[in-house]
Design an enzyme around this catalytic site. Structure first.
Site, PDB file in Angstrom:
ATOM      1  N   THR A  58       5.128 -14.266  -8.971  1.00 55.74           N
ATOM      2  CA  THR A  58       5.662 -14.142 -10.328  1.00 55.74           C
ATOM      3  C   THR A  58       7.162 -13.872 -10.296  1.00 55.74           C
ATOM      4  O   THR A  58       7.946 -14.486 -11.035  1.00 55.74           O
ATOM      5  CB  THR A  58       4.945 -13.005 -11.076  1.00 55.74           C
ATOM      6  OG1 THR A  58       3.550 -13.272 -11.119  1.00 55.74           O
ATOM      7  CG2 THR A  58       5.474 -12.880 -12.503  1.00 55.74           C
TER       8      THR A  58
ATOM      9  N   ASP B 289       3.212 -19.499   1.379  1.00 54.89           N
ATOM     10  CA  ASP B 289       1.998 -18.695   1.473  1.00 54.89           C
ATOM     11  C   ASP B 289       0.799 -19.638   1.520  1.00 54.89           C
ATOM     12  O   ASP B 289       0.720 -20.595   0.739  1.00 54.89           O
ATOM     13  CB  ASP B 289       1.894 -17.769   0.258  1.00 54.89           C
ATOM     14  CG  ASP B 289       0.817 -16.703   0.415  1.00 54.89           C
ATOM     15  OD1 ASP B 289      -0.037 -16.845   1.306  1.00 54.89           O
ATOM     16  OD2 ASP B 289       0.836 -15.731  -0.356  1.00 54.89           O
TER      17      ASP B 289
ATOM     18  N   GLU C 250       2.911   2.449  -5.157  1.00 57.65           N
ATOM     19  CA  GLU C 250       1.692   2.926  -4.512  1.00 57.65           C
ATOM     20  C   GLU C 250       1.973   3.145  -3.034  1.00 57.65           C
ATOM     21  O   GLU C 250       2.894   2.538  -2.470  1.00 57.65           O
ATOM     22  CB  GLU C 250       0.560   1.906  -4.680  1.00 57.65           C
ATOM     23  CG  GLU C 250       0.202   1.620  -6.130  1.00 57.65           C
ATOM     24  CD  GLU C 250      -0.711   0.418  -6.273  1.00 57.65           C
ATOM     25  OE1 GLU C 250      -1.715   0.520  -6.984  1.00 57.65           O
ATOM     26  OE2 GLU C 250      -0.400  -0.621  -5.660  1.00 57.65           O
TER      27      GLU C 250
ATOM     28  N   ASN D 297       7.612  -3.303  -8.984  1.00 55.20           N
ATOM     29  CA  ASN D 297       6.828  -4.040  -9.973  1.00 55.20           C
ATOM     30  C   ASN D 297       5.611  -3.241 -10.455  1.00 55.20           C
ATOM     31  O   ASN D 297       5.157  -2.320  -9.782  1.00 55.20           O
ATOM     32  CB  ASN D 297       6.373  -5.370  -9.354  1.00 55.20           C
ATOM     33  CG  ASN D 297       5.891  -6.357 -10.399  1.00 55.20           C
ATOM     34  OD1 ASN D 297       6.291  -6.305 -11.566  1.00 55.20           O
ATOM     35  ND2 ASN D 297       5.019  -7.264 -10.000  1.00 55.20           N
TER      36      ASN D 297
END
Length: 347
Positions: free
Chosen positions: A44, A74, A249, A276
């Site tokens: 994105t 990828d 995280e 993000n």
């Protein structure tokens, strides 16, 4: 103490702007790698960044727009899902975005061992023997794939290429190949026993009796020169940069820390960080959101402290980002910091 307090204030005042404007307006930039842990939103952000690069002109009079390629390396290509179009191994224009092409490459399907063509073009039987020999060395298939990818990239005529990369481990292997292979080729060339062993093996398996050792050495030097040029471009901060993406995280920030250490170890520029999926709802009555904000704030502060000299862009947790309209809205936050009051809590 008063001195340490003033030190913190000065550090905050001198922080780089929370935007990628410098990156986007850099006229000499040619390669932009976007990388990070799987699932953090690399695709994105790659799409949004490529769109901005294509739509923001360099200079005012006359306006000059860049020709941009968005290239996914990828194996789980997702450009088509995000942009709402189908892409494949050849560049096609992104509908509705002038100057932006996109393509998806599955590195597993690239021709392998054509890198041997750089060394020599023997008869069919000899080539087969050399390929069988190469198969016995671990990692050579990845090397050949890398060379195929770089050969393809160097043929493409674009002002700038945005690489939507594979997750961190594969990306680090990609970026370390030029240096590793250059060292390996240098070792072979400087070692008479190794060169002799290579010739003896090729002769035994396929009859390369008509190929002079000097020819192999010359071709190997050509490959090494190509790899050296690619490595130099990786390390040229005016032409190549890396955008690190993570979410607030533990696993994502830890993997980004590892990625940044490796990048700096290879001498690759990294001045832009994208944080993000940040929940920015200070007045929300949602108890779950409040807990998530509390959990995320620890890692937001950690990223701000660890990368105080980088441009850190914080992007909000949004709904599904798909199609040009939502990508365009998302892309504006790469140059203008997201504001919860003006922009709303979430898309």
């Amino acid at each position: 103490s008063t001195q340490s307090t003033w030190g913190i204030i000065l550090l905050i005042m001198n922080r780089p702007a929370p935007a990628f404007s410098d990156l986007i307006k850099n006229p000499s930039l040619e390669w932009v790698f976007v990388g990070g842990k799987s699932g953090v939103g690399k695709t994105t952000i790659s799409c949004a960044l490529a769109m901005k690069l294509a739509r923001i002109p360099l200079g005012v009079e006359p306006k000059k727009y860049r020709k941009v390629l968005l290239l996914s390396t990828d194996s789980c290509n997702n450009l088509g899902n995000v942009l709402g179009s189908k892409f494949g191994p050849t560049p096609v224009q992104v509908p509705g975005v002038h100057g932006l092409d996109a393509m998806e490459i599955n590195t597993a399907t690239l021709p392998t061992f054509s890198a041997l063509d750089e060394l020599d073009k023997p008869a069919h039987a000899t080539a087969k023997a050399v390929q069988q020999t190469a198969n016995s060395f671990p990692g050579l298939e990845e090397v050949a794939t890398f060379i195929e990818l770089m050969k393809l990239v160097r043929k493409l005529k674009y002002d700038i290429i945005v690489f939507d990369t594979a997750p961190t481990p594969a990306t680090l292997r990609l970026l370390s190949f030029p240096q590793a292979m250059g060292s390996a080729l240098s070792a072979v060339q400087q070692s008479t026993p190794l060169s002799a062993l290579l010739m003896e093996t090729a002769t035994t398996l396929g009859g390369m009796t008509g190929v002079a050792s000097a020819t192999l050495q010359d071709k190997a030097q050509g490959v090494q020169a190509t790899l050296s040029a690619i490595e130099a471009k990786f390390k040229d901060q005016n032409r190549t940069t890396f955008v690190c993406v993570c979410t607030p995280e533990y696993s994502a920030t830890s993997e980004m820390d590892r990625l940044v250490r490796e990048l700096r170890g290879h001498g690759i520029d990294m001045k832009n960080v994208c944080l993000n999926q940040v929940i920015i709802q200070p007045n929300s009555e949602c108890k779950l959101c409040a807990k998530r904000i509390g959990a995320q704030s620890k890692y937001v502060r950690q990223v701000e402290d660890n990368y105080a000299t980088s441009h850190i862009v914080k992007l909000p947790l949004c709904g599904e980002i798909q199609g040009l309209k939502s990508i365009e809205l998302f892309a504006q936050w790469l140059v203008t910091p997201y504001d919860v009051t003006a922009d709303g809590e979430m898309l």
